[in-house]
Scaffold this motif. Structure first.
Motif, PDB file in Angstrom:
ATOM      1  N   THR A 117     -37.231  22.146 -37.216  1.00 58.53           N
ATOM      2  CA  THR A 117     -36.874  23.143 -38.227  1.00 58.53           C
ATOM      3  C   THR A 117     -36.616  24.519 -37.634  1.00 58.53           C
ATOM      4  OG1 THR A 117     -39.231  23.576 -38.622  1.00 58.53           O
ATOM      5  CG2 THR A 117     -38.137  21.966 -40.069  1.00 58.53           C
ATOM      6  N   THR A 118     -37.549  24.997 -36.807  1.00 57.70           N
ATOM      7  CA  THR A 118     -37.544  26.402 -36.426  1.00 57.70           C
ATOM      8  C   THR A 118     -38.124  26.615 -35.038  1.00 57.70           C
ATOM      9  OG1 THR A 118     -39.625  26.520 -37.652  1.00 57.70           O
ATOM     10  CG2 THR A 118     -37.691  27.422 -38.737  1.00 57.70           C
ATOM     11  N   THR A 119     -37.829  27.778 -34.474  1.00 61.22           N
ATOM     12  CA  THR A 119     -38.467  28.207 -33.231  1.00 61.22           C
ATOM     13  C   THR A 119     -39.003  29.629 -33.420  1.00 61.22           C
ATOM     14  OG1 THR A 119     -36.381  29.072 -32.346  1.00 61.22           O
ATOM     15  CG2 THR A 119     -36.953  26.797 -31.792  1.00 61.22           C
ATOM     16  N   THR A 120     -39.926  30.002 -32.564  1.00 64.87           N
ATOM     17  CA  THR A 120     -40.491  31.347 -32.615  1.00 64.87           C
ATOM     18  C   THR A 120     -41.208  31.611 -31.306  1.00 64.87           C
ATOM     19  OG1 THR A 120     -41.859  32.868 -33.927  1.00 64.87           O
ATOM     20  CG2 THR A 120     -42.673  30.620 -33.694  1.00 64.87           C
ATOM     21  N   ALA A 121     -41.917  32.717 -31.240  1.00 66.94           N
ATOM     22  CA  ALA A 121     -42.732  33.056 -30.079  1.00 66.94           C
ATOM     23  C   ALA A 121     -44.085  33.525 -30.575  1.00 66.94           C
ATOM     24  CB  ALA A 121     -42.053  34.152 -29.255  1.00 66.94           C
ATOM     25  N   MET A 122     -44.995  33.732 -29.647  1.00 67.53           N
ATOM     26  CA  MET A 122     -46.287  34.305 -29.988  1.00 67.53           C
ATOM     27  C   MET A 122     -46.329  35.750 -29.502  1.00 67.53           C
ATOM     28  SD  MET A 122     -48.984  31.198 -29.376  1.00 67.53           S
ATOM     29  CE  MET A 122     -49.882  31.499 -30.894  1.00 67.53           C
ATOM     30  N   VAL A 123     -47.256  36.494 -30.076  1.00 68.25           N
ATOM     31  CA  VAL A 123     -47.430  37.901 -29.738  1.00 68.25           C
ATOM     32  C   VAL A 123     -48.821  38.088 -29.139  1.00 68.25           C
ATOM     33  CG1 VAL A 123     -47.431  40.273 -30.608  1.00 68.25           C
ATOM     34  CG2 VAL A 123     -45.960  38.554 -31.678  1.00 68.25           C
ATOM     35  N   SER A 218     -41.942  34.774 -25.485  1.00 70.94           N
ATOM     36  CA  SER A 218     -40.609  34.250 -25.148  1.00 70.94           C
ATOM     37  C   SER A 218     -40.148  34.879 -23.836  1.00 70.94           C
ATOM     38  CB  SER A 218     -39.620  34.567 -26.272  1.00 70.94           C
ATOM     39  OG  SER A 218     -39.692  35.925 -26.642  1.00 70.94           O
ATOM     40  N   PRO A 219     -39.261  34.212 -23.090  1.00 67.06           N
ATOM     41  CA  PRO A 219     -38.854  34.736 -21.784  1.00 67.06           C
ATOM     42  C   PRO A 219     -38.095  36.051 -21.861  1.00 67.06           C
ATOM     43  CG  PRO A 219     -37.557  32.803 -22.373  1.00 67.06           C
ATOM     44  CD  PRO A 219     -38.663  32.895 -23.363  1.00 67.06           C
ATOM     45  N   THR A 220     -37.497  36.331 -23.020  1.00 64.92           N
ATOM     46  CA  THR A 220     -36.825  37.612 -23.246  1.00 64.92           C
ATOM     47  C   THR A 220     -37.299  38.186 -24.578  1.00 64.92           C
ATOM     48  OG1 THR A 220     -34.948  36.525 -24.329  1.00 64.92           O
ATOM     49  CG2 THR A 220     -34.765  36.920 -21.951  1.00 64.92           C
ATOM     50  N   ARG A 221     -36.953  39.412 -24.864  1.00 65.66           N
ATOM     51  CA  ARG A 221     -37.372  40.040 -26.114  1.00 65.66           C
ATOM     52  C   ARG A 221     -36.818  39.279 -27.320  1.00 65.66           C
ATOM     53  NH1 ARG A 221     -38.276  46.473 -25.433  1.00 65.66           N
ATOM     54  NH2 ARG A 221     -38.925  46.437 -23.240  1.00 65.66           N
ATOM     55  N   SER A 222     -37.573  39.286 -28.389  1.00 66.28           N
ATOM     56  CA  SER A 222     -37.160  38.590 -29.608  1.00 66.28           C
ATOM     57  C   SER A 222     -36.254  39.471 -30.452  1.00 66.28           C
ATOM     58  CB  SER A 222     -38.389  38.198 -30.426  1.00 66.28           C
ATOM     59  OG  SER A 222     -38.024  37.725 -31.700  1.00 66.28           O
ATOM     60  N   THR A 223     -35.240  38.851 -31.036  1.00 68.30           N
ATOM     61  CA  THR A 223     -34.361  39.590 -31.954  1.00 68.30           C
ATOM     62  C   THR A 223     -35.106  40.010 -33.217  1.00 68.30           C
ATOM     63  OG1 THR A 223     -33.632  37.495 -32.939  1.00 68.30           O
ATOM     64  CG2 THR A 223     -32.298  38.398 -31.136  1.00 68.30           C
ATOM     65  N   LEU A 224     -36.232  39.354 -33.507  1.00 67.30           N
ATOM     66  CA  LEU A 224     -37.010  39.684 -34.698  1.00 67.30           C
ATOM     67  C   LEU A 224     -37.802  40.974 -34.523  1.00 67.30           C
ATOM     68  CD1 LEU A 224     -38.402  36.135 -35.550  1.00 67.30           C
ATOM     69  CD2 LEU A 224     -36.457  37.288 -36.607  1.00 67.30           C
ATOM     70  N   PHE A 225     -38.119  41.316 -33.268  1.00 65.10           N
ATOM     71  CA  PHE A 225     -38.901  42.526 -33.004  1.00 65.10           C
ATOM     72  C   PHE A 225     -38.535  43.035 -31.608  1.00 65.10           C
ATOM     73  CE2 PHE A 225     -42.486  44.528 -35.272  1.00 65.10           C
ATOM     74  CZ  PHE A 225     -42.784  45.565 -34.370  1.00 65.10           C
ATOM     75  N   PRO A 226     -37.325  43.564 -31.438  1.00 68.64           N
ATOM     76  CA  PRO A 226     -36.824  43.917 -30.105  1.00 68.64           C
ATOM     77  C   PRO A 226     -37.579  45.046 -29.413  1.00 68.64           C
ATOM     78  CG  PRO A 226     -35.326  44.687 -31.828  1.00 68.64           C
ATOM     79  CD  PRO A 226     -36.328  43.807 -32.491  1.00 68.64           C
ATOM     80  N   ALA A 230     -41.027  41.489 -23.615  1.00 73.22           N
ATOM     81  CA  ALA A 230     -41.442  40.144 -23.231  1.00 73.22           C
ATOM     82  C   ALA A 230     -42.539  40.281 -22.183  1.00 73.22           C
ATOM     83  CB  ALA A 230     -40.264  39.364 -22.666  1.00 73.22           C
ATOM     84  N   LEU A 231     -43.565  39.468 -22.284  1.00 73.26           N
ATOM     85  CA  LEU A 231     -44.646  39.530 -21.302  1.00 73.26           C
ATOM     86  C   LEU A 231     -44.126  39.250 -19.898  1.00 73.26           C
ATOM     87  CD1 LEU A 231     -47.463  37.734 -23.329  1.00 73.26           C
ATOM     88  CD2 LEU A 231     -47.152  40.179 -22.981  1.00 73.26           C
ATOM     89  N   ALA A 232     -43.023  38.507 -19.829  1.00 71.01           N
ATOM     90  CA  ALA A 232     -42.426  38.200 -18.528  1.00 71.01           C
ATOM     91  C   ALA A 232     -41.894  39.447 -17.819  1.00 71.01           C
ATOM     92  CB  ALA A 232     -41.298  37.183 -18.702  1.00 71.01           C
ATOM     93  N   GLU A 233     -41.679  40.518 -18.567  1.00 69.46           N
ATOM     94  CA  GLU A 233     -41.203  41.750 -17.946  1.00 69.46           C
ATOM     95  C   GLU A 233     -42.254  42.325 -16.997  1.00 69.46           C
ATOM     96  OE1 GLU A 233     -39.705  44.569 -20.829  1.00 69.46           O
ATOM     97  OE2 GLU A 233     -38.761  42.975 -22.014  1.00 69.46           O
ATOM     98  N   ALA A 234     -43.529  42.131 -17.334  1.00 72.31           N
ATOM     99  CA  ALA A 234     -44.617  42.610 -16.481  1.00 72.31           C
ATOM    100  C   ALA A 234     -45.266  41.486 -15.683  1.00 72.31           C
ATOM    101  CB  ALA A 234     -45.679  43.313 -17.324  1.00 72.31           C
ATOM    102  N   GLY A 237     -42.220  34.983 -15.053  1.00 73.08           N
ATOM    103  CA  GLY A 237     -42.465  33.562 -15.274  1.00 73.08           C
ATOM    104  C   GLY A 237     -43.275  33.256 -16.514  1.00 73.08           C
ATOM    105  N   PHE A 238     -43.821  34.268 -17.176  1.00 73.84           N
ATOM    106  CA  PHE A 238     -44.616  34.053 -18.383  1.00 73.84           C
ATOM    107  C   PHE A 238     -43.706  33.535 -19.493  1.00 73.84           C
ATOM    108  CE2 PHE A 238     -48.791  35.370 -20.225  1.00 73.84           C
ATOM    109  CZ  PHE A 238     -48.618  34.814 -21.461  1.00 73.84           C
ATOM    110  N   GLN A 239     -44.079  32.378 -20.064  1.00 76.90           N
ATOM    111  CA  GLN A 239     -43.258  31.801 -21.128  1.00 76.90           C
ATOM    112  C   GLN A 239     -44.081  30.834 -21.957  1.00 76.90           C
ATOM    113  OE1 GLN A 239     -39.648  29.861 -19.848  1.00 76.90           O
ATOM    114  NE2 GLN A 239     -39.303  28.885 -21.812  1.00 76.90           N
ATOM    115  N   ALA A 240     -43.979  30.934 -23.268  1.00 74.21           N
ATOM    116  CA  ALA A 240     -44.595  29.979 -24.188  1.00 74.21           C
ATOM    117  C   ALA A 240     -43.827  30.037 -25.502  1.00 74.21           C
ATOM    118  CB  ALA A 240     -46.071  30.295 -24.407  1.00 74.21           C
ATOM    119  N   GLU A 241     -42.694  29.343 -25.552  1.00 71.46           N
ATOM    120  CA  GLU A 241     -41.892  29.312 -26.776  1.00 71.46           C
ATOM    121  C   GLU A 241     -42.434  28.253 -27.729  1.00 71.46           C
ATOM    122  OE1 GLU A 241     -37.489  30.585 -26.281  1.00 71.46           O
ATOM    123  OE2 GLU A 241     -37.915  29.256 -24.607  1.00 71.46           O
TER     124      GLU A 241
END
Length: 315
Positions: A117-123, A218-226, A230-234, A237-241
């Motif tokens: 149905t959907t995808t998202t990320a965690m904060v 998410s590996p890049t910033r989310s369009t829902l909250f730009p 992204a944690l990967a910026e600091a 390799g950090f990723q958990a979609e």
């Protein structure tokens, strides 16, 4: 051979007729996570549409515990008739394979995929009085103060906490919860220092100032909250979609699977639906049943690799 062909044709015709008559009674959607969590939001919106289109009551039932495995096991044992289905996630149908030694169901053999149905990320969320207001400040403080309490209520959150330790070079005390909202409640009260929450439950708390959001998984910033990094910026390799999808018990007649797919895909294709789901922090990302099944297999492998990289052992 003729007898076999006749029996096969008769079975197919019978299944098609069953789908034409389906549903004749209420449908139950099991949500293996607490009310208010992301999967719960999606299940209730989808269930309302099913009820309107299919003309039968749709009951959404929360069956929580053990990283979603209690509810998933219940659906795996249900009759394969289309009247009991579940909303599964990367936790129930992928990461749990690596998290739990005695998983009480097989995410491939015991289910018929209907639709992603959907995808998202965690904060990454911290208590409101945490002495850091951005990701750099958080990492600096965490490295200087080992033993911060981190709660998790899903497989994705557990792997995120582990990645925070390994990629962020932090020493955390991890605690498991029955669901993401419960861990967030303790973070709001200050009982723990940090947690990871789905966008759907994180956004209202961030907006209200009851929790501080510092970055997304998410590996890049989310369009829902730009504005959130992204944690990967600091932490490269950090990723958990995250993803959600509808599953029925294995051997559910294919015509019923296809009927539920069509009704669900119709709902997810509506512009109004995309707006409603965006408001609770998720993005529509439908997949057909066969495609979804292949995707789930690949996700089991991906989360196994993530768990191994994070030094998580099955318990």
């Amino acid at each position: 051979m003729a007898v076999v062909a006749t029996l096969t044709l008769a079975t197919a015709v019978s299944a098609a007729r069953a789908a034409d008559d389906y549903p004749k009674k209420a449908i139950r959607i099991v949500v293996p996570f607490p009310g208010g969590a992301g999967p719960d939001h999606v299940a209730r919106l989808l269930g309302q549409h099913w009820q309107e289109v299919l003309g039968q009551t749709v009951v959404v039932e929360n069956r929580t515990g053990a990283l979603g495995s209690i509810g998933a096991a219940e659906v795996a044992r249900a009759a394969p008739d289309g009247y009991t289905v579940m909303i599964g996630t990367n936790t129930t149908h992928a990461s749990n394979v690596s998290m739990m030694k005695n998983l009480p169901y097989d995410p491939i053999k015991d289910f018929s995929p209907i639709i992603r149905t959907t995808t998202t990320a965690m904060v990454l969320l911290v208590r409101p009085n945490f002495p850091a207001n951005n990701l750099d400040e958080f990492l600096a403080y965490g490295r200087a103060h080992p033993g911060l309490a981190a709660g998790f209520g899903s497989g994705a959150a557990q792997i995120s906490v582990a990645q925070l330790q390994s990629r962020g070079k932090l020493s955390l005390i991890a605690a498991t919860y029955r669901g993401v909202p419960l861990a967030m409640t303790d973070a709001m009260s200050g009982s723990i220092d940090l947690t990871f929450g789905d966008f759907s439950v994180s956004l209202p708390q961030m907006q209200a100032g009851t929790l501080k959001g510092l970055g997304v998984t998410s590996p890049t910033r989310s369009t829902l909250f730009p504005d959130l990094p992204a944690l990967a910026e600091a932490m490269p390799g950090f990723q958990a979609e995250i993803w959600y999808g509808i599953f029925a018990p294995a051997n559910t007649p294919q015509p019923i699977v296809e009927k539920l797919y069509r009704v669900s895909n119709e709902f997810l294709s509506m512009p109004a639906t995309r707006d409603k789901l965006a408001a609770v922090g998720v993005v529509t990302a439908p997949m057909k049943p066969d495609e979804f099944g292949v995707f789930v297999r690949s996700e089991i492998s991906r989360w196994a690799a993530d768990a191994k990289a994070a030094n998580i052992e099955a318990k």
